[in-house]
Design a protein around this motif. Sequence first.
Motif, mmCIF file in Angstrom:
data_model
loop_
_atom_site.group_PDB
_atom_site.id
_atom_site.type_symbol
_atom_site.label_atom_id
_atom_site.label_comp_id
_atom_site.label_asym_id
_atom_site.label_seq_id
_atom_site.Cartn_x
_atom_site.Cartn_y
_atom_site.Cartn_z
ATOM 1 N N LYS A 269 0.819 -1.214 0.000
ATOM 2 C CA LYS A 269 0.000 0.000 0.000
ATOM 3 C C LYS A 269 0.852 1.263 0.000
ATOM 4 C CE LYS A 269 -4.088 -1.807 2.421
ATOM 5 N NZ LYS A 269 -4.924 -1.642 3.636
ATOM 6 N N LYS A 270 1.923 1.269 0.783
ATOM 7 C CA LYS A 270 2.734 2.482 0.903
ATOM 8 C C LYS A 270 3.423 2.810 -0.412
ATOM 9 C CE LYS A 270 3.580 2.014 5.883
ATOM 10 N NZ LYS A 270 4.583 1.752 6.938
ATOM 11 N N LEU A 271 3.961 1.777 -1.080
ATOM 12 C CA LEU A 271 4.651 2.017 -2.350
ATOM 13 C C LEU A 271 3.662 2.446 -3.431
ATOM 14 C CD1 LEU A 271 7.261 -0.924 -2.401
ATOM 15 C CD2 LEU A 271 7.610 1.472 -1.781
ATOM 16 N N LEU A 272 2.466 1.898 -3.389
ATOM 17 C CA LEU A 272 1.454 2.312 -4.374
ATOM 18 C C LEU A 272 1.050 3.765 -4.146
ATOM 19 C CD1 LEU A 272 1.359 -0.748 -4.985
ATOM 20 C CD2 LEU A 272 -1.132 -0.543 -5.124
ATOM 21 N N ALA A 273 0.801 4.100 -2.885
ATOM 22 C CA ALA A 273 0.376 5.474 -2.581
ATOM 23 C C ALA A 273 1.454 6.483 -2.973
ATOM 24 C CB ALA A 273 0.055 5.584 -1.094
ATOM 25 N N ALA A 274 2.719 6.115 -2.742
ATOM 26 C CA ALA A 274 3.823 7.020 -3.091
ATOM 27 C C ALA A 274 3.889 7.277 -4.585
ATOM 28 C CB ALA A 274 5.142 6.436 -2.593
ATOM 29 N N ALA A 275 3.411 6.311 -5.371
ATOM 30 C CA ALA A 275 3.447 6.445 -6.831
ATOM 31 C C ALA A 275 2.150 7.020 -7.389
ATOM 32 C CB ALA A 275 3.720 5.078 -7.457
ATOM 33 N N ILE B 233 -1.691 -3.443 -15.382
ATOM 34 C CA ILE B 233 -0.460 -3.097 -16.099
ATOM 35 C C ILE B 233 -0.184 -1.596 -15.976
ATOM 36 C CG2 ILE B 233 0.618 -2.958 -18.382
ATOM 37 C CD1 ILE B 233 0.632 -5.765 -17.247
ATOM 38 N N ALA B 234 -1.233 -0.779 -16.121
ATOM 39 C CA ALA B 234 -1.059 0.682 -16.020
ATOM 40 C C ALA B 234 -0.589 1.073 -14.615
ATOM 41 C CB ALA B 234 -2.371 1.382 -16.358
ATOM 42 N N ALA B 235 -1.116 0.386 -13.598
ATOM 43 C CA ALA B 235 -0.715 0.693 -12.217
ATOM 44 C C ALA B 235 0.743 0.302 -11.978
ATOM 45 C CB ALA B 235 -1.627 -0.055 -11.239
ATOM 46 N N ILE B 236 1.165 -0.840 -12.528
ATOM 47 C CA ILE B 236 2.580 -1.243 -12.366
ATOM 48 C C ILE B 236 3.488 -0.256 -13.084
ATOM 49 C CG2 ILE B 236 4.254 -3.117 -12.579
ATOM 50 C CD1 ILE B 236 1.903 -5.051 -12.941
ATOM 51 N N GLU B 237 3.059 0.184 -14.249
ATOM 52 C CA GLU B 237 3.874 1.155 -14.989
ATOM 53 C C GLU B 237 4.062 2.432 -14.149
ATOM 54 O OE1 GLU B 237 2.758 -0.170 -19.586
ATOM 55 O OE2 GLU B 237 1.614 1.417 -18.588
ATOM 56 N N LYS B 238 3.031 2.794 -13.408
ATOM 57 C CA LYS B 238 3.138 3.985 -12.549
ATOM 58 C C LYS B 238 4.136 3.768 -11.419
ATOM 59 C CE LYS B 238 -0.963 6.903 -12.630
ATOM 60 N NZ LYS B 238 -2.082 7.426 -11.804
ATOM 61 N N LYS C 250 6.484 1.583 -11.269
ATOM 62 C CA LYS C 250 7.815 1.369 -11.839
ATOM 63 C C LYS C 250 8.432 2.716 -12.262
ATOM 64 C CE LYS C 250 10.856 -1.540 -14.073
ATOM 65 N NZ LYS C 250 11.577 -2.674 -13.504
ATOM 66 N N ALA C 251 7.592 3.600 -12.805
ATOM 67 C CA ALA C 251 8.093 4.913 -13.217
ATOM 68 C C ALA C 251 8.513 5.736 -11.994
ATOM 69 C CB ALA C 251 7.016 5.651 -14.006
ATOM 70 N N HIS C 252 7.803 5.540 -10.889
ATOM 71 C CA HIS C 252 8.131 6.270 -9.661
ATOM 72 C C HIS C 252 9.433 5.766 -9.059
ATOM 73 C CE1 HIS C 252 7.485 8.492 -5.955
ATOM 74 N NE2 HIS C 252 7.721 7.373 -5.278
ATOM 75 N N ASP C 253 9.614 4.438 -9.090
ATOM 76 C CA ASP C 253 10.844 3.839 -8.553
ATOM 77 C C ASP C 253 11.153 2.612 -9.408
ATOM 78 O OD1 ASP C 253 12.723 2.263 -7.112
ATOM 79 O OD2 ASP C 253 12.161 3.274 -5.252
ATOM 80 N N SER C 254 12.197 2.680 -10.211
ATOM 81 C CA SER C 254 12.459 1.638 -11.204
ATOM 82 C C SER C 254 12.753 0.275 -10.578
ATOM 83 C CB SER C 254 13.626 2.045 -12.100
ATOM 84 O OG SER C 254 14.809 2.225 -11.324
ATOM 85 N N GLU C 255 13.138 0.226 -9.312
ATOM 86 C CA GLU C 255 13.436 -1.072 -8.682
ATOM 87 C C GLU C 255 12.313 -1.530 -7.761
ATOM 88 O OE1 GLU C 255 17.290 -1.423 -7.019
ATOM 89 O OE2 GLU C 255 18.303 -0.920 -8.882
ATOM 90 N N SER C 256 12.002 -0.737 -6.729
ATOM 91 C CA SER C 256 10.984 -1.192 -5.774
ATOM 92 C C SER C 256 9.556 -1.024 -6.305
ATOM 93 C CB SER C 256 11.131 -0.430 -4.448
ATOM 94 O OG SER C 256 10.889 0.947 -4.631
ATOM 95 N N GLY C 257 9.396 -0.421 -7.458
ATOM 96 C CA GLY C 257 8.050 -0.282 -8.015
ATOM 97 C C GLY C 257 7.640 -1.448 -8.893
ATOM 98 N N SER C 258 8.462 -2.470 -9.001
ATOM 99 C CA SER C 258 8.225 -3.546 -9.959
ATOM 100 C C SER C 258 7.517 -4.755 -9.330
ATOM 101 C CB SER C 258 9.556 -3.956 -10.588
ATOM 102 O OG SER C 258 10.509 -4.159 -9.583
ATOM 103 N N VAL C 259 7.442 -5.830 -10.125
ATOM 104 C CA VAL C 259 6.711 -7.045 -9.738
ATOM 105 C C VAL C 259 7.700 -8.182 -9.468
ATOM 106 C CG1 VAL C 259 4.832 -8.613 -10.385
ATOM 107 C CG2 VAL C 259 5.009 -6.363 -11.445
ATOM 108 N N VAL C 260 7.388 -9.008 -8.490
ATOM 109 C CA VAL C 260 8.177 -10.217 -8.255
ATOM 110 C C VAL C 260 7.272 -11.442 -8.162
ATOM 111 C CG1 VAL C 260 10.108 -9.114 -7.035
ATOM 112 C CG2 VAL C 260 8.102 -9.894 -5.750
ATOM 113 N N THR D 34 6.809 -8.316 -19.077
ATOM 114 C CA THR D 34 8.264 -8.515 -19.234
ATOM 115 C C THR D 34 9.094 -7.299 -18.819
ATOM 116 O OG1 THR D 34 7.973 -10.220 -20.906
ATOM 117 C CG2 THR D 34 10.087 -9.061 -20.901
ATOM 118 N N PRO D 35 8.751 -6.078 -19.251
ATOM 119 C CA PRO D 35 9.575 -4.937 -18.817
ATOM 120 C C PRO D 35 9.278 -4.466 -17.391
ATOM 121 C CG PRO D 35 7.804 -4.181 -20.245
ATOM 122 C CD PRO D 35 7.703 -5.669 -20.213
ATOM 123 N N LEU D 36 8.300 -5.111 -16.747
ATOM 124 C CA LEU D 36 7.864 -4.630 -15.428
ATOM 125 C C LEU D 36 8.344 -5.515 -14.279
ATOM 126 C CD1 LEU D 36 4.194 -3.694 -16.448
ATOM 127 C CD2 LEU D 36 6.187 -2.186 -16.304
#
Length: 456
Positions: A174-180, A195-200, A202-212, A267-269
Amino acid sequence: MKRSKLIAGIGALGLVTTLAACSGQTESGGDAEALTVWTFKQSQVAALEAAGEAWTEESGRPVEVSVYTPDDAYLTKVQAAAKSKTLPDIISVHSQGEEWKLAQAGIIQDLTDDFDADWQSDFLPGVVEATQLTDEAIKNSGTDPATTLQDLEPGNLYAVPYLAGTPGVVFSNKKLLAAAGVDPETPPSTWEEWIAAIEKTKAHDSESGSVVTGLQVPQTGYFWLYRPLAYAYLGADDFTSRQGETQDPAWTSAKSVETLDLYDQLTPLWAPGVLGLGIDQADQAFASGAAAWDVGGTFTLSSLSTFGLDTEDVSVFAVPPSEKGELDTISYQASPLVSGAISSTTTKKEDALSFLKFLTSDEGATIFAQEANDLPATAIPVESLTSPLLQQLVGLVTPVDGVEPFNPNDFSADPGGDVANATAVELAKLPAKSATTEQVAASLAEIYANAWKVLE
């Protein structure tokens, strides 16, 4: 596929922890002999102990829970105990396979007559049916003494499921989503929104904004993400017939390739290094705040809790359907994940049955779910759970009127053999960027065509 089979046990090889849940006394005032329970999951020890304490208040017999990890060490321990006649009274097993092997080996008992229809009525839809040994499973087990199930009876029950669940669940921080700038309280209703939410993020933080997820194990991408996505896009009939002998629609058809294109949008996310992450490593990365999204199943919550994540910082939703697909809602059917079997050498069968009945009762299952942060196999009242996140997970496997539930573990339409694993390996080429969607589609068509040809 059972996710629990894919989870490496937490702890060092051969680590043994033995814990006495509580004490009990006989009517004459002497100490009662403990009912012994073995498990392979560290995260279940406290839950089994808590249920054991409540059962002891009724029975007067203490419960002693022991855990052995990882899974391989646990099975070795069980086999060694069978030879030395030191088995516990109750042996926890991976459902839909492990209990059958142990029954074939004479290590556990046939519970068909004990696990009667009245008891079965307490379970989530489809869970007991999935626990029954089938003709197909016996046939596919072959004649090799190491794998065969030919001494067992189809339709029989060899263990009682007490933990169930489903893959295809997404957890978000929740915190990382809200920050983005992503609303963490409103889960995406479509694949495109996700996908649009992950892109957001990821754009906010290229590492911790991604998917695992645990992509080091190729089956995670196939079983946990692609299959629910493809089921919703193609609809139940086409999803099933594509895997079947007719392969209609073909894997290389436009709409089948579109399912791969949708999956490839991730793939890019993915998080940096995700291809090297096992399941526990991916959960640890998410729990530590190194990723905003984690794909797993209902069973993932207990792992995240074990890794110290505050569940109040997490929101959860099912893998969402594409807005271009046939289905706009996915309702999951729960599958049995962990069951309790009764050893062939126990002298306390009635006590073991009594404990398993309590563990799968409303009271026992609620205690277990609350302590384990996991879903019980029985249909308990949602309001009995105090965790909002657990309530949401129960909702994912609660039947929806007018919606045919998707069973992620149903591979009966497949030609069998190693096709599912081969498909997972081929699909893993997309996040690895080693093949295009068209190339993967062509390979999958060949895999299925060859598998069905062998069966002609």
